[in-house]
Enzyme design. Structure first.
Site, PDB file in Angstrom:
ATOM      1  N   ARG A  94     -14.677  -0.215   1.096  1.00  0.00           N
ATOM      2  CA  ARG A  94     -13.764  -1.125   1.806  1.00  0.00           C
ATOM      3  C   ARG A  94     -13.123  -0.441   3.015  1.00  0.00           C
ATOM      4  NH1 ARG A  94      -9.979  -3.869  -2.414  1.00  0.00           N
ATOM      5  NH2 ARG A  94      -9.311  -4.943  -0.524  1.00  0.00           N
ATOM      6  N   ASN A 112      -4.449 -22.672   6.240  1.00  0.00           N
ATOM      7  CA  ASN A 112      -5.559 -22.214   5.399  1.00  0.00           C
ATOM      8  C   ASN A 112      -6.789 -23.077   5.678  1.00  0.00           C
ATOM      9  OD1 ASN A 112      -5.639 -20.089   3.273  1.00  0.00           O
ATOM     10  ND2 ASN A 112      -6.663 -21.689   2.107  1.00  0.00           N
ATOM     11  N   CYS A 158      -0.623  10.206  -5.971  1.00  0.00           N
ATOM     12  CA  CYS A 158      -0.810  11.221  -7.005  1.00  0.00           C
ATOM     13  C   CYS A 158      -0.634  10.569  -8.383  1.00  0.00           C
ATOM     14  CB  CYS A 158       0.208  12.345  -6.805  1.00  0.00           C
ATOM     15  SG  CYS A 158       0.193  13.554  -8.137  1.00  0.00           S
ATOM     16  N   HIS A 185       0.755  -5.438  -1.577  1.00  0.00           N
ATOM     17  CA  HIS A 185      -0.200  -4.917  -2.571  1.00  0.00           C
ATOM     18  C   HIS A 185      -0.671  -3.508  -2.224  1.00  0.00           C
ATOM     19  CE1 HIS A 185      -1.280  -9.242  -4.049  1.00  0.00           C
ATOM     20  NE2 HIS A 185      -0.168  -8.786  -4.569  1.00  0.00           N
TER      21      HIS A 185
END
Ligand code: OAD
Length: 246
Positions: free
Chosen positions: A74, A219, A133, A125
């Site tokens: 990605r 949308n 870590c 997100h």
């Protein structure tokens, strides 16, 4: 349609009223025209695995190489993509009145920043370009496009994971608070390119409407995200027209 905002206005008038504060929430659909696959579209599976299985701490614990390879794939997709007119329209609207927009994206790409949006972008997100870590939780920017060996943290020498909110994990307190503050001060909420399959946009749109804040959804298709106005079309075509000045 009747709205309980200060004035009876069209979406375009509300978004171009320079006195209005705007909360913008974006999802994968805003980056689709840049060539970044959406989740509930061409990005639904990778190497035969569903994204709900890949964006998952249980799978990472069992198969960290697999999950890192998906995120490296990605990163490589996003690395050669640039912002599209929808990202640019938001950045230009923000430039007209600095501080008038709170921008929250569910996307882990950095196309809003690349479009010249210089205020803080809340990555609800997480970020594709940060590692975390697994021992202490410290995050650092990391832009490698390949790992011969899985990355270890410079702080603890522990395995790092993508700094992304996976299924069954909580968003950061900072992201939550920044979004709440944006909502509390908003005159208009603009939601772009999300299916509403995860709760985030549905929840904030519902809260906005219950507070009488003009809520606009852009949308390709109707979704379960509630709004006063649903503007159907490609974000890269609708937003420049909508935000381009009254
Ligand atoms: P989805 O992939 O669920 O939905 C993308 C939406 O964008 C769909 O409703 C499409 O119709 C719409 N769309 C596609 N192209 C568009 C375009 N050019 N213009 C406007 N709309 C367009 O993506 P999200 O709703 O963002 O989380 O997904 C939310 C979260 O689910 C993601 O952040 C991800 C996933 O689980 C994590 O990975 C943590």
């Amino acid at each position: 349609m009747e709205s309980s905002t200060r004035k009876a206005v069209t979406p375009k008038e509300a978004l171009n009223d320079l006195e209005n504060k705007i909360l913008v929430i974006t999802g994968a659909g805003i980056s689709a025209e840049s060539g970044v696959p959406t989740f509930r579209g061409t990005g639904e599976t990778w190497q035969g695995r569903h994204f709900t299985e890949l964006a998952n701490p249980v799978t990472f614990a069992a198969e960290p190489r697999l999950i890192w390879d998906w995120y490296l794939y990605r990163r490589n997709v996003v690395a050669v993509r640039g912002p599209n007119p929808a990202h640019v329209a938001i950045a230009e609207r923000a430039r007209r009145v600095p501080g008038s927009i709170t921008l929250v994206t569910m996307n882990v790409d950095d196309l809003h920043e690349q479009a010249g949006y210089t205020d803080h972008v809340t990555h609800y997100h997480g970020s594709l370009w940060h590692n975390r870590c697994t021992a202490c939780g410290l995050e650092r920017e990391e832009r490698s496009l390949a790992y011969a060996d899985l990355p270890l943290s410079p702080c603890c020498g522990a395995l790092e994971r993508p700094a992304i909110v996976w299924f069954d994990e909580s968003v950061s307190t900072e992201a939550f608070c920044r979004t709440q503050i944006g909502l509390m001060s908003a005159d208009v909420v603009l939601i772009v390119g999300t299916s509403g399959a995860v709760w985030t946009a549905v929840q904030y749109a519902g809260l906005a409407m219950s507070r009488g804040i003009l809520t606009i959804m852009v949308n390709l298709e109707q979704t379960r995200v509630p709004s006063h106005y649903f503007l159907q079309g490609k974000a890269g075509e609708v937003l420049p027209e909508l935000l381009g000045g009254a």
